[in-house]
Design an enzyme around this catalytic site. Structure first.
Site, PDB file in Angstrom:
ATOM      1  N   HIS A   1       5.083   4.974  -6.964  1.00  0.00           N
ATOM      2  CA  HIS A   1       5.677   3.859  -7.716  1.00  0.00           C
ATOM      3  C   HIS A   1       4.602   2.845  -8.108  1.00  0.00           C
ATOM      4  CE1 HIS A   1       8.697   0.653  -8.586  1.00  0.00           C
ATOM      5  NE2 HIS A   1       7.738  -0.132  -8.124  1.00  0.00           N
ATOM      6  N   GLU A   2       3.815   2.433  -7.123  1.00  0.00           N
ATOM      7  CA  GLU A   2       2.762   1.441  -7.390  1.00  0.00           C
ATOM      8  C   GLU A   2       1.678   2.011  -8.304  1.00  0.00           C
ATOM      9  OE1 GLU A   2       3.118  -1.591  -6.685  1.00  0.00           O
ATOM     10  OE2 GLU A   2       4.846  -1.380  -5.355  1.00  0.00           O
TER      11      GLU A   2
ATOM     12  N   HIS B 192       2.440   1.178 -11.885  1.00  0.00           N
ATOM     13  CA  HIS B 192       1.987  -0.171 -12.251  1.00  0.00           C
ATOM     14  C   HIS B 192       0.468  -0.192 -12.444  1.00  0.00           C
ATOM     15  CE1 HIS B 192       5.921  -1.785 -11.531  1.00  0.00           C
ATOM     16  NE2 HIS B 192       5.889  -1.641 -10.218  1.00  0.00           N
TER      17      HIS B 192
END
Length: 344
Positions: free
Chosen positions: A17-18, A21
């Protein structure tokens, strides 16, 4: 071993998920100051280029800290200096990567075991489905307009919509579509309403193209479960005591490992992959909720900014996110407390 395995699965999903980003921040030329796995005190850190990488004590959560994200910055590479479209991409990339991971895992899962489709194995006598004219071999296509591709979807739909008096079922028989209305009956033995159809766990291998297609259906199914569960929670049909947090998730993964290990490593792999699909899809949906401090909350602020044609004052936006983060921390403590009580 099983606890370590559970933490690794949970951590990998968060890191992925990170990573969304992180990669889109780099794409948009935003400086990433810190990339972190975990919460609490830092136990290990190292620097590479302009980014500091950290491993923290509690292996739950993570962050991608960007220049000018939550503070003032004069740098041209600050998050706050980027266009609305670039900021949207960076924030949306986290949940988007969760869905990418869910899709990849679904491809692996379905390629390994195949698909248990919606073809009925048997129809129980004197039960609603039989009275509605359905027969063994019929393939259910949709229920109340909701298209189904796995038999699990039939079971989940009727479970989540148990308050319905009847269901409009579309099914396929010898290449022809038929529509019928089924009024379920409550079974004391099963403890739920029943249609009167049965299905064996008959998984069939499918072609590579069908694997890719059914993997999309798997993501749709997981998103539906998550959204429906949230609806039950907000309407009071499910209590907060039934919600699981990181501790509960680790416990569930451990239990699945114990139940699968006697059948062999393949079944451990398959069952843990199934849980990982659920977790990463769930994380993607939850992060898109329009709540402050979540990615969805930031996206909501971007939408407001787009409608107004100007940015919200930084102190107001940061205040909203700070309050949201505080509420999330309180919620996490409550959920973890409930998880621990369940283990006792």
């Amino acid at each position: 071993m099983k606890i370590i395995l559970a933490i690794l699965i949970f951590s990998f999903i968060i890191i992925f998920h990170e990573l969304g980003h992180f990669l889109f921040a780099k794409k948009c030329n935003v400086k990433v100051n810190e990339f972190t796995l975990g919460l609490g005190p830092t136990i290990l850190s190292w620097g590479k280029g302009e980014t500091k990488y950290c491993l923290k004590l509690l292996p739950f959560g993570g962050s991608c800290v960007m220049e000018g994200e939550d503070e003032e910055s004069d740098s041209d590479r600050a998050f706050s200096k980027k266009s609305l479209w670039e900021r949207f991409q960076i924030v949306f990339a986290g949940p988007f990567f969760n869905f990418i991971l869910a899709y990849i895992l679904s491809v692996v899962y379905i390629a390994c075991i195949g698909v248990n489709d919606t073809t009925i194995t048997d129809v129980m006598e004197n039960m609603p489905a039989a009275e509605a004219g359905m027969k063994a071999g019929d393939k259910i296509i949709s229920i109340d307009g909701y298209n189904v591709h796995f038999y699990n979807e039939v079971s989940i739909y009727t479970f989540l919509n148990a308050d319905e008096d009847d269901y409009t079922v579309v099914y396929l028989r010898e290449g022809q579509k038929h529509t019928t209305t089924i009024t379920p009956v409550y079974s004391k033995e099963a403890g739920k309403k029943m249609l009167g159809v049965t299905k064996t766990n008959d998984y069939q291998k499918v072609s590579p193209l069908k694997v890719l297609e059914y993997s999309v259906y798997e993501i749709k199914y997981q998103i539906y479960i998550t959204l429906s569960s949230l609806k039950l929670l907000f309407t009071g049909q499910v209590s907060m005591n039934e919600v699981s947090g990181p501790v509960g998730v680790v416990s569930t993964i451990s239990n699945v490992y114990d139940e699968s290990v006697t059948s062999g490593i393949f079944y451990v792999f398959i069952n843990l992959t199934s849980i990982a699909i659920l977790l990463t899809a769930n994380l993607g949906v939850m992060n898109l909720l329009p709540f402050p401090a979540l990615d969805g909350g930031r996206i909501l602020l971007f939408i407001i900014e787009g409608i107004r044609g100007k940015k919200m004052r930084p102190e107001i936006e940061n205040g909203i996110n700070l309050v949201g983060f505080g509420l999330l921390m309180v919620l996490m403590v409550v959920v973890m407390y409930n998880d621990i009580l369940k283990l006792m």
